[in-house]
Design an enzyme around this catalytic site. Structure first.
Site, PDB file in Angstrom:
ATOM      1  CG  MET A   1      -6.660   4.778   3.011  1.00 44.71           C
ATOM      2  SD  MET A   1      -4.965   4.768   2.441  1.00 44.71           S
ATOM      3  CE  MET A   1      -4.438   6.395   2.947  1.00 44.71           C
ATOM      4  CB  CYS A   2      -7.588   1.251  -1.309  1.00 44.97           C
ATOM      5  SG  CYS A   2      -8.982   2.079  -2.089  1.00 44.97           S
ATOM      6  N   GLY A   3      -6.311  -0.364   0.881  1.00 44.80           N
ATOM      7  CA  GLY A   3      -5.202  -1.240   1.205  1.00 44.80           C
ATOM      8  C   GLY A   3      -4.958  -2.182   0.044  1.00 44.80           C
ATOM      9  CB  SER A  69      -9.310  -3.002   2.586  1.00 47.23           C
ATOM     10  OG  SER A  69      -8.145  -2.218   2.788  1.00 47.23           O
ATOM     11  CG  ASN A  93      -3.879   3.439  -1.228  1.00 46.88           C
ATOM     12  OD1 ASN A  93      -4.774   4.164  -0.825  1.00 46.88           O
ATOM     13  ND2 ASN A  93      -2.730   3.301  -0.597  1.00 46.88           N
TER      14      ASN A  93
END
Length: 526
Positions: A1-3, A69, A93
């Protein structure tokens, strides 16, 4: 998971290219004035989605800034955004399940390898090759790919839209914003359509090839009928295998350190869909020698002043207790923990404005009642009840969450489907599955990821989607008959297989919380 956050300005940046890791200063003069306010508002939301690492990059040659992120679930750890041979900047992501990726490999590096082979000197050829790379990806993802040579930005979501992504082109400044989550801002963000490939020309300041998609056509549901149900056993076995594979690859692609040291969590109402997922997870864990992975069942219940119900007696809590008991008896060697998340009304009121902000641009009463239930469940601050009835506090430890979303849309689970004719049911299921990106997934991913976790959807696996829409007879999809058969014949789930559909907002009592309970789900929030 990323932003993911991308900002492309219509005004040339006056700074040198640079990387700033693990820090971001509000109002940083790297960003042109037209974008400062919006970026300063969005960055904290992006940080929450990726607690392991964040970075900021700005390249003046293409007027573009990237903020990323990361929640790292696969080795090797890869910092984002990634500059590829001076040709591309990639933000990714999600999780990929392509066979070409080694079990212990990294999906982001897989995309890097594909993009590095593209010849950017031919603009039209490179555009088609980038589209081909995107179409090659199998998984749950959102992305931005910036072609630095031809000054073109590509962004979008997977075929069904399992990861949230929104965009905005400012009508006054002509700036482009792309973000996983934005909160309420002065900008008019639009949720990206699942499967659409957005292509933005930096020089021309407009979108090109606006009909480009990952799939050639929407998901179509077969109208085939097996009146005598002669193929029921075969279809049951095949669907079971499809779901087994979907769950298996979503477990084996979690890096071993997470499997060994961190539980797998499930958003758990106690109903059919999530119980099938739990059973399949347990089946997979049983294949791993000496495995001690904990399975956390996250169940949420609300104190509801209108009904007077406390969390412990909500319908979903009662069902979760009985279903968890069945699952524990079926899998005594798996450490299954029912985490009872109780939400006092005061806590609901405290968090309510934040949830309305997170789920933007969704803004109805129904959206809020669903989103807030998923938020508290995924946060996982609850209790575990011992056999003697005593409770002790327990906070979710798993960072990968599984969800049963998609089963109702694929197998006809909603009550409103019951009395439809075959053509009407086909039409409705086509609409439901092709609209799930907007109706559910964008909203749910935004609020769940705010807790720094990643959700995975086995029912929305690409192979499961294709099989379920095109090869399962439509009469097997009345009241989820085929999935109930899987639960009975293949997983021995007993009474769980007969449980009726109950929406989370009603089962957890997160809907109609006050005496002003005559509000409709479609009413706009005030």
């Amino acid at each position: 998971m990323c932003g993911i956050l991308l900002f492309n300005s219509n005004v040339r940046c006056q700074t040198t290219a640079q990387d700033v890791y693990l820090e971001y200063t509000e109002g940083d003069d790297i960003i042109k004035p037209s974008g400062k306010d919006a970026i300063d508002k969005i960055v904290p939301y992006i940080v929450a989605r990726g607690p392991d690492f964040s970075s900021f990059r700005c390249l003046k040659d293409v007027n573009t800034c990237w903020f990323s992120s990361i929640l790292s679930l696969r080795q090797p750890f890869t910092k984002q955004s990634i500059v590829i041979d001076g040709k591309f900047v990639l933000q990714f992501n999600g999780e990929l399940y392509n066979n070409a990726i080694d079990q212990n490999g990294n999906d982001t590096q897989y995309i890097v390898q594909l993009l590095s082979q593209i010849n950017v000197l031919d603009k039209l050829l490179s555009q088609q090759q980038i589209i081909d790379v995107i179409r090659e990806l199998d998984g749950e993802f959102a992305y931005t790919i910036s072609d630095l040579v031809n000054e073109v930005i590509y962004f979008g979501r997977d075929t069904i839209g399992k990861r949230s992504l929104s965009y905005c082109t400012d009508s006054e400044t002509h700036d482009l914003y792309v973000a996983s989550i934005t909160g309420t801002t002065s900008k008019d963000f639009i949720n990206c359509i699942g499967g659409q490939i957005y292509i933005f020309d930096i020089k021309e300041r407009n979108f090109i090839n606006t009909t480009c998609t990952i799939r050639n056509s929407p998901y179509n549901v077969t109208s085939m009928i097996d009146e005598d149900m002669k193929g029921l056993i075969t279809i049951t076995n095949e669907l079971f295998q499809q779901l087994t594979n979907a769950v298996s690859k979503r477990i084996t692609t979690i890096h071993p350190t997470h499997i060994e040291n961190s539980p797998i969590a499930v958003l758990f109402s106690g109903g059919l869909d999530c119980s099938v997922i739990v059973a399949l997870i347990c089946e997979e864990l049983m294949k791993i020698p000496s495995n001690s992975t904990v399975v956390e069942l996250l169940n949420v219940g609300f104190e509801n002043p209108r009904t007077g119900l406390q969390p412990a007696v909500t319908p979903d809590r009662k069902l979760a207790v009985s279903s968890a008991k069945i699952l524990k008896e079926l899998y005594p060697d798996v450490d299954i923990r029912l985490v009872e998340v109780d939400v006092p009304y005061k806590e609901y009121l405290k968090v309510r404005p934040n949830i309305i902000d997170f789920m933007y641009p969704k803004n109805t009463e129904m959206d809020l009642s669903i989103a807030i239930a998923f938020y508290f469940a995924s946060r996982g601050h609850g209790f575990i009840t011992k056999d003697d009835g005593t409770r002790y506090q327990y906070n979710r430890k798993g960072v990968v969450l599984f969800s049963g979303l998609g089963a109702d849309e694929l197998y006809g689970g909603y009550h409103k489907f019951a009395n439809k004719t075959t053509p009407e049911l086909v039409e409705e299921l086509v609409r439901q599955i092709n609209n799930i990106h907007d109706r559910n997934l964008n909203r749910d991913d935004k609020v769940i990821a705010e807790n720094g976790v990643e959700v995975r959807y086995p029912f929305l696996d690409e192979s499961v989607l294709k099989y379920s829409t095109s090869l399962i007879p439509i009469n097997y999809k009345i009241n989820k008959h085929i999935l109930r058969n899987v639960a009975r014949m293949k997983l021995n789930l007993g009474t769980i297989a007969e449980e009726p559909k109950r929406a989370i907002q009603f089962g957890s009592k997160s809907a109609k919380m006050t005496k002003d309970g005559n509000k409709n789900g479609t009413d706009i929030l005030k």
